[in-house]
Motif scaffolding. Structure first.
Motif, PDB file in Angstrom:
ATOM      1  N   ALA A 266       0.823  -1.201   0.000  1.00  0.00           N
ATOM      2  CA  ALA A 266       0.000   0.000   0.000  1.00  0.00           C
ATOM      3  C   ALA A 266       0.865   1.262   0.000  1.00  0.00           C
ATOM      4  CB  ALA A 266      -0.942   0.002   1.204  1.00  0.00           C
ATOM      5  N   MET A 267       1.919   1.228   0.784  1.00  0.00           N
ATOM      6  CA  MET A 267       2.818   2.395   0.850  1.00  0.00           C
ATOM      7  C   MET A 267       3.468   2.646  -0.513  1.00  0.00           C
ATOM      8  SD  MET A 267       2.575   3.737   3.751  1.00  0.00           S
ATOM      9  CE  MET A 267       1.919   3.360   5.364  1.00  0.00           C
ATOM     10  N   LYS A 268       3.869   1.556  -1.172  1.00  0.00           N
ATOM     11  CA  LYS A 268       4.479   1.690  -2.497  1.00  0.00           C
ATOM     12  C   LYS A 268       3.465   2.238  -3.513  1.00  0.00           C
ATOM     13  CE  LYS A 268       8.670   0.357  -1.819  1.00  0.00           C
ATOM     14  NZ  LYS A 268       9.780   1.318  -2.050  1.00  0.00           N
ATOM     15  N   LEU A 269       2.213   1.776  -3.380  1.00  0.00           N
ATOM     16  CA  LEU A 269       1.171   2.280  -4.278  1.00  0.00           C
ATOM     17  C   LEU A 269       0.956   3.780  -4.083  1.00  0.00           C
ATOM     18  CD1 LEU A 269      -1.611  -0.472  -4.081  1.00  0.00           C
ATOM     19  CD2 LEU A 269      -0.246   0.127  -6.080  1.00  0.00           C
ATOM     20  N   ALA A 270       0.934   4.189  -2.812  1.00  0.00           N
ATOM     21  CA  ALA A 270       0.726   5.604  -2.519  1.00  0.00           C
ATOM     22  C   ALA A 270       1.855   6.442  -3.101  1.00  0.00           C
ATOM     23  CB  ALA A 270       0.619   5.819  -1.012  1.00  0.00           C
ATOM     24  N   ALA A 271       3.048   5.888  -3.104  1.00  0.00           N
ATOM     25  CA  ALA A 271       4.213   6.600  -3.630  1.00  0.00           C
ATOM     26  C   ALA A 271       4.321   6.436  -5.145  1.00  0.00           C
ATOM     27  CB  ALA A 271       5.488   6.102  -2.951  1.00  0.00           C
ATOM     28  N   LYS A 272       3.331   5.775  -5.738  1.00  0.00           N
ATOM     29  CA  LYS A 272       3.288   5.508  -7.175  1.00  0.00           C
ATOM     30  C   LYS A 272       4.521   4.730  -7.645  1.00  0.00           C
ATOM     31  CE  LYS A 272       0.338   9.455  -8.268  1.00  0.00           C
ATOM     32  NZ  LYS A 272      -0.857   8.795  -7.740  1.00  0.00           N
ATOM     33  N   GLN A 273       5.027   3.824  -6.783  1.00  0.00           N
ATOM     34  CA  GLN A 273       6.180   2.996  -7.140  1.00  0.00           C
ATOM     35  C   GLN A 273       5.771   1.545  -7.401  1.00  0.00           C
ATOM     36  OE1 GLN A 273       8.499   3.802  -3.677  1.00  0.00           O
ATOM     37  NE2 GLN A 273       9.387   5.678  -4.519  1.00  0.00           N
ATOM     38  N   ALA A 274       4.454   1.287  -7.359  1.00  0.00           N
ATOM     39  CA  ALA A 274       3.972  -0.058  -7.646  1.00  0.00           C
ATOM     40  C   ALA A 274       2.661   0.062  -8.402  1.00  0.00           C
ATOM     41  CB  ALA A 274       3.763  -0.836  -6.348  1.00  0.00           C
ATOM     42  N   GLU A 275       2.285  -1.026  -9.099  1.00  0.00           N
ATOM     43  CA  GLU A 275       1.026  -1.047  -9.846  1.00  0.00           C
ATOM     44  C   GLU A 275       0.038  -1.940  -9.115  1.00  0.00           C
ATOM     45  OE1 GLU A 275       0.099   0.437 -12.740  1.00  0.00           O
ATOM     46  OE2 GLU A 275       1.991   1.556 -12.870  1.00  0.00           O
ATOM     47  N   LEU A 276      -1.216  -1.521  -9.067  1.00  0.00           N
ATOM     48  CA  LEU A 276      -2.236  -2.292  -8.370  1.00  0.00           C
ATOM     49  C   LEU A 276      -2.410  -3.687  -8.993  1.00  0.00           C
ATOM     50  CD1 LEU A 276      -4.347  -2.209  -6.110  1.00  0.00           C
ATOM     51  CD2 LEU A 276      -5.994  -1.388  -7.803  1.00  0.00           C
ATOM     52  N   SER A 277      -2.132  -3.780 -10.309  1.00  0.00           N
ATOM     53  CA  SER A 277      -2.315  -5.061 -11.002  1.00  0.00           C
ATOM     54  C   SER A 277      -1.405  -6.161 -10.444  1.00  0.00           C
ATOM     55  CB  SER A 277      -2.052  -4.877 -12.495  1.00  0.00           C
ATOM     56  OG  SER A 277      -0.760  -4.337 -12.682  1.00  0.00           O
ATOM     57  N   ALA A 278      -0.412  -5.776  -9.643  1.00  0.00           N
ATOM     58  CA  ALA A 278       0.476  -6.783  -9.049  1.00  0.00           C
ATOM     59  C   ALA A 278      -0.250  -7.616  -7.985  1.00  0.00           C
ATOM     60  CB  ALA A 278       1.704  -6.114  -8.438  1.00  0.00           C
ATOM     61  N   CYS A 279      -1.396  -7.138  -7.509  1.00  0.00           N
ATOM     62  CA  CYS A 279      -2.154  -7.877  -6.505  1.00  0.00           C
ATOM     63  C   CYS A 279      -3.226  -8.715  -7.183  1.00  0.00           C
ATOM     64  CB  CYS A 279      -2.804  -6.905  -5.513  1.00  0.00           C
ATOM     65  SG  CYS A 279      -3.909  -7.730  -4.332  1.00  0.00           S
ATOM     66  N   PRO A 280      -3.131 -10.056  -7.118  1.00  0.00           N
ATOM     67  CA  PRO A 280      -4.093 -10.916  -7.821  1.00  0.00           C
ATOM     68  C   PRO A 280      -5.445 -10.993  -7.116  1.00  0.00           C
ATOM     69  CG  PRO A 280      -2.247 -12.224  -6.938  1.00  0.00           C
ATOM     70  CD  PRO A 280      -2.080 -10.843  -6.432  1.00  0.00           C
ATOM     71  N   TYR A 281      -5.532 -10.562  -5.876  1.00  0.00           N
ATOM     72  CA  TYR A 281      -6.755 -10.814  -5.093  1.00  0.00           C
ATOM     73  C   TYR A 281      -7.585  -9.561  -4.806  1.00  0.00           C
ATOM     74  CZ  TYR A 281      -4.123 -15.065  -4.468  1.00  0.00           C
ATOM     75  OH  TYR A 281      -3.402 -16.187  -4.723  1.00  0.00           O
ATOM     76  N   VAL A 282      -7.155  -8.414  -5.323  1.00  0.00           N
ATOM     77  CA  VAL A 282      -7.888  -7.189  -5.007  1.00  0.00           C
ATOM     78  C   VAL A 282      -9.285  -7.243  -5.635  1.00  0.00           C
ATOM     79  CG1 VAL A 282      -7.023  -5.888  -6.999  1.00  0.00           C
ATOM     80  CG2 VAL A 282      -7.716  -4.680  -4.928  1.00  0.00           C
ATOM     81  N   SER A 283     -10.291  -6.788  -4.894  1.00  0.00           N
ATOM     82  CA  SER A 283     -11.669  -6.862  -5.391  1.00  0.00           C
ATOM     83  C   SER A 283     -11.899  -5.814  -6.473  1.00  0.00           C
ATOM     84  CB  SER A 283     -12.649  -6.623  -4.244  1.00  0.00           C
ATOM     85  OG  SER A 283     -12.587  -5.268  -3.838  1.00  0.00           O
ATOM     86  N   GLU A 284     -12.896  -6.089  -7.317  1.00  0.00           N
ATOM     87  CA  GLU A 284     -13.238  -5.134  -8.393  1.00  0.00           C
ATOM     88  C   GLU A 284     -13.642  -3.790  -7.799  1.00  0.00           C
ATOM     89  OE1 GLU A 284     -12.954  -5.172 -11.690  1.00  0.00           O
ATOM     90  OE2 GLU A 284     -11.880  -7.062 -11.364  1.00  0.00           O
ATOM     91  N   GLU A 285     -14.360  -3.882  -6.680  1.00  0.00           N
ATOM     92  CA  GLU A 285     -14.842  -2.651  -6.051  1.00  0.00           C
ATOM     93  C   GLU A 285     -13.670  -1.792  -5.566  1.00  0.00           C
ATOM     94  OE1 GLU A 285     -17.210  -3.395  -2.607  1.00  0.00           O
ATOM     95  OE2 GLU A 285     -17.382  -1.241  -2.223  1.00  0.00           O
ATOM     96  N   ALA A 286     -12.706  -2.459  -4.935  1.00  0.00           N
ATOM     97  CA  ALA A 286     -11.539  -1.734  -4.436  1.00  0.00           C
ATOM     98  C   ALA A 286     -10.749  -1.151  -5.602  1.00  0.00           C
ATOM     99  CB  ALA A 286     -10.653  -2.671  -3.612  1.00  0.00           C
ATOM    100  N   LYS A 287     -10.680  -1.912  -6.675  1.00  0.00           N
ATOM    101  CA  LYS A 287      -9.945  -1.459  -7.857  1.00  0.00           C
ATOM    102  C   LYS A 287     -10.563  -0.178  -8.404  1.00  0.00           C
ATOM    103  CE  LYS A 287      -8.069  -4.704 -11.032  1.00  0.00           C
ATOM    104  NZ  LYS A 287      -8.487  -5.805 -11.877  1.00  0.00           N
ATOM    105  N   ALA A 288     -11.893  -0.187  -8.505  1.00  0.00           N
ATOM    106  CA  ALA A 288     -12.597   0.982  -9.029  1.00  0.00           C
ATOM    107  C   ALA A 288     -12.337   2.199  -8.146  1.00  0.00           C
ATOM    108  CB  ALA A 288     -14.087   0.689  -9.133  1.00  0.00           C
ATOM    109  N   GLN A 289     -12.403   1.980  -6.841  1.00  0.00           N
ATOM    110  CA  GLN A 289     -12.174   3.098  -5.904  1.00  0.00           C
ATOM    111  C   GLN A 289     -10.767   3.645  -6.016  1.00  0.00           C
ATOM    112  OE1 GLN A 289     -13.309   3.091  -1.753  1.00  0.00           O
ATOM    113  NE2 GLN A 289     -14.799   1.481  -2.162  1.00  0.00           N
ATOM    114  N   LEU A 290      -9.816   2.742  -6.133  1.00  0.00           N
ATOM    115  CA  LEU A 290      -8.422   3.175  -6.220  1.00  0.00           C
ATOM    116  C   LEU A 290      -8.154   3.894  -7.535  1.00  0.00           C
ATOM    117  CD1 LEU A 290      -6.722   0.065  -4.614  1.00  0.00           C
ATOM    118  CD2 LEU A 290      -6.623   2.405  -3.755  1.00  0.00           C
TER     119      LEU A 290
END
Lengths: 449, 320
Positions: A29-53
């Motif tokens: 999460a910290m890496k995502l906030a710093a824009k140093q990681a891509e959300l697609s790296a997480c295989p289990y994130v829900s569609e709803e969370a993806k949309a919100q992010l």
């Protein structure tokens, strides 16, 4: 609005499965906030969370790009309502409209004239941004021929204006490999228009006569897979345009209202009876929140005035446009040529330099570091005083290059004459004209003796 | 999809100033002109009200303006040789107000005297029924001598005297107070300097609704964005409730646009600048139009064609 690492963490599965490559969900999460990681790296994130992010990461006004073979224009991504709050970032694209009912040779001529136009302003080369081709004929072949003519006459981007999807399709095909804006999807034709835009991967304008209708349409074409949207709220009069575009800017920035978080297209000519009135409306749209401006008239004087105004409004208020302090040689000055001093505000410098240059007379122009302020402003702020003038004379090395000791100061700071004489022993201080435009006349009378 | 319109209500309001006095109010003007009074950003009539539209003043000089652009001299013709005739012509051209600008010297180089200033002011007041403003030459001694005389001569007419600046405002304010006039104060494109001068003038006992402020502007292409943003900031401060910024704003787009080469001259300029007359009218018209959007309450203009253009724009912006 960007989310913090903790806010993102709450949207993740919180299982610490490590499949993303990070030891914990919190670290990811910290890496995502710093824009140093891509959300697609997480295989289990829900569609709803993806949309919100995704939504949280998107700018409040989407950046939309149109492109020709040689140039592109990007608008949107604005973050403030008033330029002094930070700055305006992406100047509105100025397009000139041609209609397909005009003979092809006249279209080519009009496009070449408007797109070939350029003007030099404070050292910058300014030009218009593209051509809007309108299917006034309602005929697919006629429209395609007009788009092709425009496409061949300029390498700048196009806007295609048609209400019939079949006609639009023909025009889009003629626009080749460019990325035009399609104008426009309405409540009647949005499905076919959205399909065209999605198929070609190009932006789509939507038009409705109310904000309610507009928001409904953006949701629909967005649902059909078109992300790059431009808004036409249907207003044409200057009062209604100011109010509506202000509402749109407020909704996007203050309410983070996604369905209307897109750049706006305006047609000042449709609300004006002649060229000067059209220029007034276009000037309003430049200052108050247009993303694309389609002009119905073109003249060099009108283009120059609007382009200068656009630069003015989109200049970062925190960073005045400056020129480098130092000695500027104009028309090959000799040791006996006059020495003038001014400030490093770009407009001041170019006003003075252009006049001296245009006079054909040689001169040394000293530019003082006045933090990018004009003569009077700098003087009032203590950035262009006798001390600064003396320092500029001494540090630029002008004394080694001239055989006299006469310095012309701007007429606006005539009051500094005595003080400068005290600061520069051996120099004679002359008071020049108040306005740069009077410099040629002044210099004609100047003599080293 | 129902969209909630984002209306913004402001706690503050710009003061309303009344310029001129009719016979009923002890003057001789055919009408008065009210400026200011809004509690909303310029033309945002969905947020609040603008009881008075922005007004147009036309500049009238007390001597023939030889250094003006030939386009302006052509537009005014012989009227520009006589301030009274010029004032009448300005009224005919659609001005709301006449701004009489006094010069340091008369034709031939003799200094303008207090008696001259009285006579010129009287002649202008007789030639036009519009409320007037009278500005001095901008030199301390001359301003004080001439404006005191003008204030007495125009007693009861509720004129605007100017220009008060930080270095010289006391005499002008005292003269305006003594004869029931208003004053115009000018500062150099800075929010705090503008506030400070307003405070200094108010401290002398001048009611705030008799002060007009000129935050100074610049022409299109010549730094207008500085003046534009200072005006936006002043107006936002006023609407947020800062009393010392709640004054109507006067700016001089005519002066600023016509001193630039774009308007002033037709020769020796790049071909890309286009037709001279079109460009000159555009330069003044757009400078003025843009300043309206920043909150100008009084625009001082020079060309009759610009007045027509700007007035038409104002009317469209005020239409319900």
């Amino acid at each position: 609005m960007a989310l913090t690492g903790l806010q993102i963490y709450k949207l993740l599965p919180q299982t610490n499965c490590k499949e993303c490559g990070y030891p914990t969900c919190l670290a990811f999460a910290m890496k995502l906030a710093a824009k140093q990681a891509e959300l697609s790296a997480c295989p289990y994130v829900s569609e709803e969370a993806k949309a919100q992010l995704d939504a949280a990461a998107a700018p409040p006004i989407r950046l939309v790009t149109v492109q020709g073979p040689g140039h592109k224009v990007s608008v949107g991504n604005e973050t403030v309502i008033f330029r002094h709050e930070k700055t305006f970032y992406n100047p509105p694209g100025l397009f000139v409209r041609v209609k397909d009912t005009t003979p092809i040779t006249d279209i080519q001529k009009a496009v070449q004239e408007a797109m070939g136009y350029s003007v030099v302003y404070v050292g910058m080369i300014l030009h218009l941004d593209g051509v809007a081709v309108e299917a006034a004929s309602g005929n697919p072949d006629t429209f395609a021929a007009a788009v092709k003519a425009a496409r061949e006459a300029t390498d700048r981007p196009l806007i295609l204006i048609a209400s019939d999807p079949a006609v639009m399709k023909a025009g889009l095909a003629a626009a080749d490999d460019t990325r035009p804006l399609l104008y426009a999807a309405t409540a009647e034709n949005w499905q076919e228009m959205a399909a065209l835009a999605k198929g070609a991967g190009v932006p789509l304008a939507v038009r409705a006569d109310s904000l309610d209708g507009l928001a409904e349409l953006t949701e629909k074409v967005g649902g059909a897979g078109v992300q790059d949207i431009v808004l036409d709220p249907g207003v044409r009069d200057p009062a209604g345009t100011l109010v509506t575009l202000t509402h749109l800017r407020r909704l996007a920035l203050k309410k983070n209202f996604r369905p209307l978080g897109f750049p706006v297209i305006t047609f000042p000519g449709e609300g004006a009876a002649d060229a000067i009135e059209e220029a007034q409306l276009a000037a309003e749209h430049i200052a108050k929140y247009a993303g694309f401006i389609v002009l119905d008239r073109f003249s060099p004087a009108m283009a120059y005035a609007l382009l200068a105004w656009r630069v003015n409004i989109y200049t970062n208020p925190q960073e005045p446009i400056k020129v480098q302090p130092g000695i500027y040689e104009i028309n090959n000055p000799k040791p006996d040529s006059p020495v003038m001093i001014t400030t490093n505000f770009s407009i001041t410098y170019f006003s003075v330099a252009n006049e001296v240059d245009g006079s054909g007379l040689p001169g040394w122009l000293l530019v003082a570091d006045a933090e990018g302020m004009s003569v009077l402003t700098a003087w009032a702020a203590g950035k262009f005083d006798a001390e600064k003038i003396a320092k500029t004379v001494k540090t630029t090395g002008i004394e080694e290059r001239i055989a006299h000791r006469k310095l012309i100061i701007p007429g606006a700071v005539a009051v500094l004459m005595g003080e400068v004489e005290e600061e520069l022993p051996g120099w004679q201080i002359l008071v020049g004209p108040r306005e740069a435009v009077d410099l040629p006349g002044y210099l004609k009378l100047w003599s080293v003796n | 999809m129902p969209v909630e319109i984002p209306v913004e209500k402001w706690p503050g309001r710009v003061l309303e100033a009344t310029i001129g006095a009719t016979a009923a109010e002890g003057g001789t003007r055919s009408r008065v002109v009210k400026v200011g009074g809004e509690n909303t950003l310029p033309f945002m009539l969905t947020d609040g009200e603008m009881p008075n539209p922005p007004r147009i003043a036309m500049e009238v000089l007390d001597r023939y303006p030889e250094d003006w652009s030939p386009l302006l001299l052509e537009a005014w013709g012989d009227a520009a040789r006589d301030p009274a005739q010029w004032a009448k012509a300005a009224e005919d051209a659609g001005a709301d107000l006449v701004l009489l600008q006094l010069s340091l010297t008369r034709d031939g180089g003799k200094p303008t005297t207090a008696a001259d200033a009285r006579a010129i002011t009287r002649a202008v007041l007789q030639a036009t029924g519009l409320p007037i403003m009278v500005f001095g030459p901008g030199q301390v001694d001359a301003d004080n001598e001439l404006l005191v005389a003008v204030a007495e001569e125009a007693a009861g007419e509720r004129i605007v005297l100017g220009i008060c600046e930080e270095k010289n405002y006391r005499t002008i304010v005292a003269a305006a107070l003594a004869s029931g006039h208003l004053v115009n104060g000018r500062t150099a494109m800075d929010v705090n300097l503008a506030k400070q001068l307003n405070i200094l003038i108010a401290d002398m006992g001048m009611p705030l609704d008799r002060i007009i402020m000129d935050p100074t502007t610049a022409g299109l292409g010549y730094g207008i964005e500085y003046g534009y943003s200072v005006m936006e900031r002043l107006r936002l401060a006023a609407l947020q409730g800062d009393k010392m910024t709640q004054l109507p704003m006067l700016v001089t787009p005519g002066f600023e646009a016509w001193r630039q080469k774009e308007s002033k001259v037709g020769e020796g300029v790049p071909a890309s600048w286009g037709d001279w007359r079109e460009r000159a009218i555009l330069w003044e018209t757009l400078t003025a139009t843009n300043l309206l959007l920043a909150g100008a309450n009084v625009l001082v203009l020079r060309h009759p064609e610009t007045v027509r253009r700007v007035r038409a724009f104002i009317e469209r912006m005020m239409a319900k």
